[in-house]
Design an enzyme around this catalytic site. Structure first.
Site, PDB file in Angstrom:
ATOM      1  N   GLY A 244       0.815  -1.209   0.000  1.00 60.06           N
ATOM      2  CA  GLY A 244       0.000   0.000   0.000  1.00 60.06           C
ATOM      3  C   GLY A 244       0.849   1.258   0.000  1.00 60.06           C
ATOM      4  O   GLY A 244       0.522   2.246  -0.666  1.00 60.06           O
ATOM      5  N   ASP A 245       1.967   1.226   0.727  1.00 60.40           N
ATOM      6  CA  ASP A 245       2.894   2.355   0.728  1.00 60.40           C
ATOM      7  C   ASP A 245       3.514   2.544  -0.654  1.00 60.40           C
ATOM      8  O   ASP A 245       3.734   3.681  -1.098  1.00 60.40           O
ATOM      9  CB  ASP A 245       3.999   2.133   1.752  1.00 60.40           C
ATOM     10  CG  ASP A 245       3.456   1.911   3.157  1.00 60.40           C
ATOM     11  OD1 ASP A 245       2.409   2.498   3.478  1.00 60.40           O
ATOM     12  OD2 ASP A 245       4.092   1.160   3.921  1.00 60.40           O
TER      13      ASP A 245
END
Length: 310
Positions: A252-253
């Site tokens: 997600g980062d």
């Protein structure tokens, strides 16, 4: 330039074990890998790997804080952190043949009201040379749930594009400042809106409702099934090809980093979505968090399917 904000940074310690963990015994670690940790630092490493000039900021303190700044510098990431009296936390990830990954996450220091106010006062000068600002991760003890809201308003007031990647009350209050983009997953969107986000039509409806509240672009992460983007041009779903997954931590980062790069490069929304999915999928193929092989990204991108939905 892209500035990534990590208010509750950490020294991330990966303990690589050659044997299964046995409780109540002495276990010897085969190999240790230390890194400047926190979601914003993951974003910084991936954005740098994408070719962008990156700066990391947030709050650090004590000897661990000094060590974190040195680790970031060793990764080629320029930093300008605010300094607090408390000691920056450590987070330990034990990797062994039986359980794969077991994490121990320290809560972190308590930040004084005056310390955070000093950081807010300095924040406009910290981000002065940036085009995009990302805000990621948990908040440290001592700061209000509206801390991201304050930072979003400051960044927007300086003419920056802002990506907020948070959850719960921090996200709800942050939305009131109308960040440029948010990136919740399905669980986070359900918690935020109090409605199921299982069927695609429901996800599209919820993304559109958040746009109506003032968010320019809403990205909903769907894990291995890709992501959905609601923007002025419409709603789009990106579906990645199947890849051999090695590590999903930080994917997600990686997606946030890719969207920040896309903003910086003025990519059209459909192109940005495909690029972000390719970067996140390539990151899932890497055993190391915050890393990916650009060759994997480029190979995946040609197979990402982007379609209009809703």
């Amino acid at each position: 330039m892209i500035t990534t904000v990590t208010l509750n940074a950490s020294i991330d310690k990966a303990y690589h074990m050659e044997h299964e963990i046995v409780g109540g015994t002495v276990m010897r670690v085969a190999r240790v890998a230390n890194s400047a940790g926190g979601k914003g630092l993951n974003v910084a490493r991936v954005a740098r790997l994408c070719g962008s000039d990156v700066q990391a900021t947030g709050l650090v303190g004590g000897f661990n804080g000094q060590y974190l700044e040195a680790l970031a510098e060793a990764d080629g990431i320029r930093s300008r952190f605010g300094h607090i009296a408390g000691e920056t936390r450590s987070c330990v990830n034990i990797l062994d043949p039986m359980f794969s990954s077991t994490e121990f996450l320290e809560p972190g220091p308590t930040v004084g009201v005056d310390e955070f106010e000093a950081y807010l006062a300095e924040f406009p000068s910290i981000i002065a040379g940036s085009d995009v600002v990302t805000l990621s991760g948990s908040l440290p003890a001592g700061v209000g749930k509206d801390s991201y809201q304050k930072l979003v308003r400051l960044a927007l007031g300086e003419g920056k594009r802002v990506i907020l990647d948070s959850s719960g009350e921090e996200l709800r209050l942050g939305l009131e400042a109308s960040p440029t983009m948010i990136k919740p997953n399905q669980d986070e969107i359900e918690a935020l809106l109090g409605a199921m986000a299982t069927a695609q039509d429901n996800v599209v409806t919820q993304a559109r409702s958040l746009r109506e509240d003032g968010v320019e672009q809403v990205v909903i992460s769907l894990g291995k099934d890709g992501a959905l983007l609601a923007c002025e041009e419409g709603c789009f779903r990106a579906i990645p090809p199947k890849v051999k997954v090695a590590n999903t931590v930080g994917c997600g980062d990686s997606m946030v980093a890719a969207f920040a790069v896309a903003f910086e490069r003025a990519m059209a929304p459909r192109e940005a979505l495909a690029y972000a999915i390719a970067v996140a999928s390539a990151a899932a193929m890497s055993p190391n968090t915050g890393e990916y092989d650009p060759a994997d990204r480029d190979a995946i991108m040609s197979h990402v399917e982007v379609r209009a939905v809703g």
